[in-house]
Write an enzyme that holds these catalytic residues in place. Structure first.
Site, PDB file in Angstrom:
ATOM      1  N   HIS A 139       0.834  -1.198   0.000  1.00  0.00           N
ATOM      2  CA  HIS A 139       0.000   0.000   0.000  1.00  0.00           C
ATOM      3  C   HIS A 139       0.872   1.252   0.000  1.00  0.00           C
ATOM      4  CE1 HIS A 139      -3.628   2.321   1.577  1.00  0.00           C
ATOM      5  NE2 HIS A 139      -2.629   3.142   1.862  1.00  0.00           N
ATOM      6  N   GLU A 140       1.882   1.255   0.862  1.00  0.00           N
ATOM      7  CA  GLU A 140       2.771   2.423   0.952  1.00  0.00           C
ATOM      8  C   GLU A 140       3.687   2.532  -0.255  1.00  0.00           C
ATOM      9  OE1 GLU A 140       2.212   4.656   3.051  1.00  0.00           O
ATOM     10  OE2 GLU A 140       0.769   3.461   4.185  1.00  0.00           O
TER      11      GLU A 140
ATOM     12  N   HIS B  70       1.938   4.499  -2.858  1.00  0.00           N
ATOM     13  CA  HIS B  70       2.053   5.947  -2.633  1.00  0.00           C
ATOM     14  C   HIS B  70       3.421   6.467  -3.069  1.00  0.00           C
ATOM     15  CE1 HIS B  70      -1.707   6.525  -0.613  1.00  0.00           C
ATOM     16  NE2 HIS B  70      -1.405   5.799   0.444  1.00  0.00           N
TER      17      HIS B  70
END
Length: 209
Positions: free
Chosen positions: A78-79, A82
């Site tokens: 998920h990170e 980003h």
């Protein structure tokens, strides 16, 4: 969760560097071990209550530990979403930090446009939803009642829950930043959009309390 303009101290003492993603250091802190222990305990206790694991406590705890590790890997991805989206849009990323509350991507400065911010922030929850879908498909093809099917099922709904949580309109959560980006796109005023998104976040938090 995406974040901007963090100080040099990092998030929650996440100081141990375990690798790099496109040159961005990945930090973890001692609190991540607490998160892993809490998840393993929670999952293990739930599995032990099932008849299938009544006579196999070791298998239950190993299943809980594997599920926890894979979920933390999902948080990491998920990170990474980003971070990669930020780098592709020329936004400097200082670090990816994993700690007790999950993860955060610490960047320097602000996206150049509202559209850039929508992509940078939105890719995190989208990544979680894709992971949830993959594990959901595995549940459908794996034999019912097996350990692997159970792990896939847990990871499917845990990632879906993470995506939904991150879309809560509470600035600076991803949902709050998405709201700010949309308001920025509509109004053309970044700082006014930030104020409005912060107010919405405060109202949501007060309502939740």
């Amino acid at each position: 969760m995406a974040s901007s303009d963090e100080n040099d101290a990092g998030i929650a003492g996440a100081r141990w560097i375990i690798g790099h993603v496109r040159g961005v250091p990945v930090h973890i802190g001692p609190s991540l071990l607490l998160l892993a222990a809490l998840f393993t305990w929670w999952l293990g206790r739930d599995l032990l209550a099932r008849q299938a694991f009544a006579d196999a406590p070791v298998v239950a705890w190993l299943t809980a530990a594997v599920t926890t590790v894979l979920f933390l890997a999902s948080v990491f991805l998920h990170e990474v979403g980003h971070a990669v989206a930020s780098l592709d849009r020329k936004l400097e990323v200082k670090r990816i930090s994993l700690f007790l509350l999950g993860g955060v991507t610490e960047s320097v400065g602000e996206p150049r446009s509202a559209r850039d911010e929508i992509v940078i922030v939105g890719v995190g929850p989208l990544t979680s939803l894709v992971i949830a879908a993959v594990f959901g498909l595995l549940v459908r093809v794996l034999p019912d009642g097996t350990v692997t099917e159970l792990i896939a099922g847990r990871l499917a709904w845990m990632n879906a829950a993470m995506a939904v949580f991150n879309l809560v309109p509470g600035y600076p959560l991803d949902g709050g930043r998405l709201l700010r980006a949309v308001l920025w796109l509509v109004t053309g005023a970044r700082y006014r959009a930030t104020r409005w998104a912060a107010v919405v976040g405060q109202v949501f938090a007060a309502t939740l309390l």
